[in-house]
Design an enzyme around this catalytic site. Structure first.
Site, short mmCIF file in Angstrom:
data_model
loop_
_atom_site.label_atom_id
_atom_site.label_comp_id
_atom_site.label_asym_id
_atom_site.label_seq_id
_atom_site.Cartn_x
_atom_site.Cartn_y
_atom_site.Cartn_z
N ARG A 207 10.74 -43.27 -26.76
CA ARG A 207 10.66 -43.71 -28.16
C ARG A 207 10.21 -45.16 -28.16
O ARG A 207 10.82 -45.99 -27.50
CB ARG A 207 12.05 -43.57 -28.77
CG ARG A 207 12.13 -43.95 -30.20
CD ARG A 207 13.52 -43.70 -30.73
NE ARG A 207 14.43 -44.80 -30.43
CZ ARG A 207 15.54 -45.05 -31.12
NH1 ARG A 207 15.90 -44.25 -32.10
NH2 ARG A 207 16.30 -46.06 -30.81
N THR B 292 8.28 -49.03 -33.36
CA THR B 292 7.92 -48.08 -34.43
C THR B 292 8.92 -46.93 -34.53
O THR B 292 8.94 -46.20 -35.52
CB THR B 292 6.54 -47.47 -34.14
OG1 THR B 292 6.64 -46.73 -32.90
CG2 THR B 292 5.47 -48.54 -33.99
N ASP C 204 22.41 -47.51 -25.12
CA ASP C 204 21.19 -46.87 -24.60
C ASP C 204 21.58 -45.92 -23.46
O ASP C 204 21.96 -46.38 -22.38
CB ASP C 204 20.20 -47.93 -24.11
CG ASP C 204 18.87 -47.31 -23.73
OD1 ASP C 204 18.87 -46.36 -22.91
OD2 ASP C 204 17.83 -47.75 -24.26
N ASP D 18 19.70 -46.35 -20.07
CA ASP D 18 20.10 -47.57 -19.35
C ASP D 18 21.48 -47.41 -18.74
O ASP D 18 21.73 -47.82 -17.61
CB ASP D 18 20.12 -48.78 -20.30
CG ASP D 18 18.71 -49.27 -20.65
OD1 ASP D 18 17.74 -48.69 -20.12
OD2 ASP D 18 18.59 -50.21 -21.45
O1 PRP Z 1 15.95 -39.37 -31.88
P1 PRP Z 1 15.08 -40.51 -31.46
O2 PRP Z 1 15.06 -41.62 -32.47
O3 PRP Z 1 13.70 -40.07 -31.09
O4 PRP Z 1 15.75 -41.21 -30.20
C1 PRP Z 1 16.34 -40.51 -29.18
C2 PRP Z 1 15.60 -40.69 -27.89
O5 PRP Z 1 15.76 -42.03 -27.40
C3 PRP Z 1 16.33 -41.99 -26.08
O6 PRP Z 1 15.34 -41.97 -25.11
P2 PRP Z 1 14.44 -43.26 -24.79
O7 PRP Z 1 13.20 -43.26 -25.64
O8 PRP Z 1 15.28 -44.48 -24.82
O9 PRP Z 1 13.94 -42.94 -23.32
P3 PRP Z 1 14.79 -42.94 -21.95
O10 PRP Z 1 15.43 -41.58 -21.92
O11 PRP Z 1 13.76 -43.13 -20.91
O12 PRP Z 1 15.79 -44.04 -22.01
C4 PRP Z 1 17.09 -40.70 -26.07
O13 PRP Z 1 17.39 -40.23 -24.78
C5 PRP Z 1 16.21 -39.76 -26.85
O14 PRP Z 1 15.19 -39.18 -26.07
O1 URA Z 2 21.68 -44.90 -29.89
C1 URA Z 2 20.67 -44.57 -29.26
C2 URA Z 2 19.48 -44.19 -29.89
C3 URA Z 2 18.42 -43.82 -29.13
N1 URA Z 2 18.54 -43.83 -27.78
C4 URA Z 2 19.69 -44.19 -27.16
O2 URA Z 2 19.75 -44.18 -25.91
N2 URA Z 2 20.73 -44.57 -27.91
MG MG Z 3 16.57 -45.21 -23.53
#
Ligand code: PRP
Ligand code: URA
Ligand code: MG
Length: 212
Positions: A103, A107, A203, A206
């Site tokens: 994500r 944006t 997160d 993370d």
């Molecule tokens: O419902 P949304 O608003 O789309 O957000 C949720 C997304 O954000 C996080 O991933 P992230 O993009 O942080 O990637 P990552 O798993 O690599 O940390 C999470 O694991 C979802 O995939």
């Molecule tokens: O709260 C949140 C939202 C998006 N992605 C995450 O990892 N945490």
């Molecule tokens: Mg993430």
């Protein structure tokens, strides 16, 4: 679309420890796996089985087996990868495919950067794994992708979901005739101005992978 919030004291207990800011990464990973196994028990209620004739050491009897092809489990990288082992513990014969999605933190739009799925998805049952359903953009894009490829039954397992994301998915899936169920450990209050779930757990990627 159906939303199933798993109401179980063990799930609530493990989720509470998971949320705590002081929980370290190894503990976070272990709790994620344990939670997924508990959620998977609920999420697989409609897993497809067929009758099977077997013989016990004592007598012939009838039972059931998972149908072939086996269900497909798709973790959404990165954070969804932390849920895979917990899911495989319950469905060891499932086939596993991968979607890499991120994500954009400005944006809040999802982008797909990797895809490794079986060629033919028609008529398959799929379990999507992603701990966080925030704005819903990531899951909406993943579900759209799988439906276009012929998947005909989707269950998404999440640890946390935000009401905003659930509403968005309900709207976007209005005209999709593939059944979609969300199984989650909790439905939280809201999103903050950065698109993070409140109270949430921060997160997830993370915290799983020790990024400080
Ligand atoms: O419902 P949304 O608003 O789309 O957000 C949720 C997304 O954000 C996080 O991933 P992230 O993009 O942080 O990637 P990552 O798993 O690599 O940390 C999470 O694991 C979802 O995939
Ligand atoms: O709260 C949140 C939202 C998006 N992605 C995450 O990892 N945490
Ligand atoms: Mg993430």
């Amino acid at each position: 679309m159906q939303v199933h919030v798993v109401d179980h004291p063990l799930v609530a207990h493990k989720l509470t420890v998971l949320r705590e800011a002081t929980t370290d990464s190894p503990t976070f990973r272990r709790l994620t796996e344990e939670l997924v196994t508990l959620l998977a028990y609920e999420a697989t209620r409609e897993v497809r089985v067929e009758p099977a004739d077997i013989t016990t050491p004592v007598a012939p009897t009838k039972g059931v087996r998972l149908t072939s092809p086996a269900p497909l489990v798709v973790p959404i990288l990165r954070a969804g990868l932390g849920m895979l082992e917990g899911m495989q513990r319950l469905l060891p014969t499932a086939e596993v495919g991968f979607l890499g999605m991120i994500r954009n933190e400005e944006t809040l739009k999802a982008e797909t950067y990797a895809e490794r799925l079986p060629e033919d998805l028609s008529g398959r049952q799929c379990y999507l794994l992603d701990p966080m359903l925030a704005t819903g953009g990531t899951l909406a894009m993943a579900i759209d992708f799988l439906v276009r490829r012929g998947i005909d039954h989707i269950t998404a397992i999440t640890l946390l979901a935000a009401p905003e994301g659930v509403r968005r998915l309900e709207k976007e899936l209005e005209h999709v005739d593939v059944p979609v169920t969300i199984v989650t450990a909790a439905l939280d209050e809201r999103l903050d101005e950065n698109g993070y779930i409140v109270p949430g757990l921060g997160d997830a990627g993370d915290r799983l992978y020790g990024v400080v």
